[in-house]
Design a protein around this motif. Structure first.
Motif, PDB file in Angstrom:
ATOM      1  N   ASP A 128     -77.464  -7.201  62.365  1.00  0.00           N
ATOM      2  CA  ASP A 128     -78.059  -8.636  62.186  1.00  0.00           C
ATOM      3  C   ASP A 128     -77.008  -9.356  60.975  1.00  0.00           C
ATOM      4  O   ASP A 128     -76.894 -10.338  61.320  1.00  0.00           O
ATOM      5  CB  ASP A 128     -79.291  -8.308  61.735  1.00  0.00           C
TER       6      ASP A 128
ATOM      7  N   ARG B 292     -70.803 -14.046  61.509  1.00  0.00           N
ATOM      8  CA  ARG B 292     -70.224 -14.577  62.663  1.00  0.00           C
ATOM      9  C   ARG B 292     -70.606 -16.078  62.976  1.00  0.00           C
ATOM     10  O   ARG B 292     -70.074 -16.996  63.345  1.00  0.00           O
ATOM     11  CB  ARG B 292     -70.225 -13.683  63.767  1.00  0.00           C
TER      12      ARG B 292
ATOM     13  N   LYS C  82     -73.913 -10.200  62.470  1.00  0.00           N
ATOM     14  CA  LYS C  82     -74.107 -11.230  63.199  1.00  0.00           C
ATOM     15  C   LYS C  82     -74.130 -12.653  62.614  1.00  0.00           C
ATOM     16  O   LYS C  82     -73.473 -13.859  62.732  1.00  0.00           O
ATOM     17  CB  LYS C  82     -75.346 -11.181  64.169  1.00  0.00           C
ATOM     18  N   HIS C  83     -74.853 -12.635  61.170  1.00  0.00           N
ATOM     19  CA  HIS C  83     -75.022 -13.869  60.630  1.00  0.00           C
ATOM     20  C   HIS C  83     -73.866 -14.596  60.113  1.00  0.00           C
ATOM     21  O   HIS C  83     -73.340 -15.571  59.938  1.00  0.00           O
ATOM     22  CB  HIS C  83     -76.045 -13.604  59.627  1.00  0.00           C
TER      23      HIS C  83
ATOM     24  N   ALA D 149     -78.272 -11.285  70.255  1.00  0.00           N
ATOM     25  CA  ALA D 149     -77.030 -11.848  70.501  1.00  0.00           C
ATOM     26  C   ALA D 149     -76.965 -13.379  69.541  1.00  0.00           C
ATOM     27  O   ALA D 149     -77.811 -13.783  69.400  1.00  0.00           O
ATOM     28  CB  ALA D 149     -76.466 -12.055  71.966  1.00  0.00           C
ATOM     29  N   ALA D 150     -75.781 -13.268  68.851  1.00  0.00           N
ATOM     30  CA  ALA D 150     -75.485 -14.711  68.177  1.00  0.00           C
ATOM     31  C   ALA D 150     -75.580 -15.770  69.183  1.00  0.00           C
ATOM     32  O   ALA D 150     -75.013 -15.679  70.407  1.00  0.00           O
ATOM     33  CB  ALA D 150     -74.359 -14.606  67.394  1.00  0.00           C
TER      34      ALA D 150
END
Length: 262
Positions: free
Chosen positions: A60, A66, A63-64, A257-258
């Protein structure tokens, strides 16, 4: 009128301040992703069932990072260097909060006490992250440029906080209650001081970029100092309480998913 919303609007409207804001956020999230990945790899054998949740936590955070980089790319901006005085994650580590990067860089199994330290540190910092994202969500959830990102990250931070509560309570019931409370208190008192210093540094950089007047900068700095005074006098206690969350097993599945940014 000077408000949190108006300050954020100024920062988001200017390319240079927006790039700095996103770069600081992306750097911190990426560091958190690395830390969690290393902790998951080094979990003691007695706590191997916790490893997938720690891995999810790290995924997570990655992802943040990205997402913040994608927000910059969408505006045609490149990441900028993060001033060391604004690097919240590294300043926490340098002040002995959490597990040291030197330790995580070695291929030695962690102890159960190390995991308690990790979870206690995370419970404090995830409280801060959850509150920050709730503030952004309140004002920018429907923003066409950053709304989806804010909602996604806010949901994730709430999950991370719930996970910390649940796992720390499990360890407390197993006999680690005193160590948990001692570690939580030390983490919280250090975090509020570091958060104050980082906030002052970030606002100083933003003020130079956006050309804020001396009076405006002084008002914002006074607000940061007032928040620290409140937290030092007792507000920090919200970071150390534990209760069973409504979201049980919040990190029990794969990371989402982002969102895509056109």
């Amino acid at each position: 009128m000077l408000s949190a919303k108006s300050v954020f609007q100024e920062i988001l409207a200017n390319d240079e301040s927006f790039a700095l804001f996103c770069s600081i956020a992306a750097s911190g999230e990426s560091q958190g992703g690395w830390e969690n990945a290393r902790i998951a790899a080094l979990v003691p054998d007695s706590e191997r069932e916790l490893a997938p949740k720690i891995t999810r936590h790290g995924a997570d955070e990655d992802k943040h990072g990205r997402i913040f980089n994608a927000l910059m790319k969408k505006r045609g901006l490149d990441p900028v260097p993060v001033p060391p005085e604004t690097d919240y994650t590294m300043l926490l580590e340098k002040n002995g909060i959490g597990l040291a990067h030197e330790q995580l860089g070695r291929d030695e199994r962690l102890t159960v006490q190390d995991i308690v330290t990790y979870l206690s540190h995370s419970r404090v910092t995830e409280q801060r992250a959850s509150e920050q994202m709730q503030l952004l969500r309140k004002h920018f959830a429907d923003d066409p440029d950053i709304g989806r990102a804010v909602r996604q990250i806010s949901d994730d931070e709430d999950n991370h906080l719930a996970y910390c509560h649940e796992e720390l309570l499990r360890f407390a019931y197993a006999g680690h209650g005193r160590a948990i409370q001692r570690t939580l208190r030390a983490c919280a008192l250090a975090e509020i001081r570091i958060y104050r210093d980082v906030s002052l540094a970030v606002m100083a950089h933003m003020g130079r970029i956006l050309g804020w007047s001396r009076a405006k900068s002084a008002v914002l700095a006074a607000g940061i100092h007032a928040m620290y005074a409140y937290e030092r006098m007792g507000g920090w206690r919200r970071m150390v309480s534990l209760k069973m969350p409504e979201r049980r097993d919040a990190l029990g599945g794969p990371a989402s998913a982002a969102p895509e940014f056109a």
